[in-house]
Design an enzyme around this catalytic site. Sequence first.
Site: not given
Length: 332
Positions: A283, A264, A238
């Site tokens: 992503h 992201e 992430r």
Amino acid sequence: MTQPTVFVTRQIPQPALERLRRHAAVEVWPDDEPPDRQTLIDQVAEVDGVLSMLTDPITADFFENTPRLKAISQMAVGFDNIAVDAATRKGIPVGHTPGILTETTADFAWALLMAAARRVVEAHNQVQRGVWQPWGPDVLTGYDVHGATLGIIGFGRIGQAMARRAQGFDMRVLYFDRDRYPLQEATLGVQYAPFDTLLTESDFVSLHVYLSPENRHMISRDQLKRMKQTAVLVNTARGAVVDNDALAEALLAGEIAAAGVDPEPIPVDHPLLGLPNAIVTPHIASASKNTRLHMAEMAVDNLIAGLEGRRMPNCANPEVYTACGPRMEIIN
């Protein structure tokens, strides 16, 4: 018998969607952008099931008015966007899709590693602009991957897949994780290293951890300063695992050589996006056609089971089934 109703928060591969339609009345959000928060709240309040994405914030207040909701199934490995504890209190199972994207994500992480090391994107961009520098000993020189030291942070399925790829490049592999993996140490020839040791000794550092409060910004200014000036950072976990402000500063100051990251969305004016030694992708580490289809099929399997009152094949909160033990955290 009335069919259950389902809201799917984004278009998913058609074979999976058609199979879901045989079990439920399905409404699919039609736009490329995710539904806004109020739309999501309104939809969740009126359906029996939700097939969600990682970009959908399903917070605790969503469950205050969900008289019909029986199941949530997320098309992702992670589920930190969902208030799982609140779902559990309401007796709602939450599905996810672990395991299926291991090799695909490792392929992409390796692609970022190679491209950043050898300055592939930077060279491509120069050619696209019509710039062909004369050959010279220092023109677009990068760093060798073969024989280098790879540090893997997070040694779950994807981390181990990266170690297998490193074998083909005759790399020394260090890993850091909350657990030791003695079998993999023997079979893959990897070495456990404390976090700081891994940072200081690695030529390449690749991140494969889940996002948690403890792991947020686990790579920030102090950690980047410990790395070699010739090091390359790769992040296909992430985005928030890395402090992107600190990363941009370190790249600009020459504290590390390059980075390949797959976060992201970040602001379009973020300094990281203007640096030639930073490869930034949106992503897409799991974005192969086969993997996305398999993820969608797994998500549909989970949702159908939840709607029918059966145990989900891949449940993030198995304690919702009274015979199950506590939920385990997931390492990507």
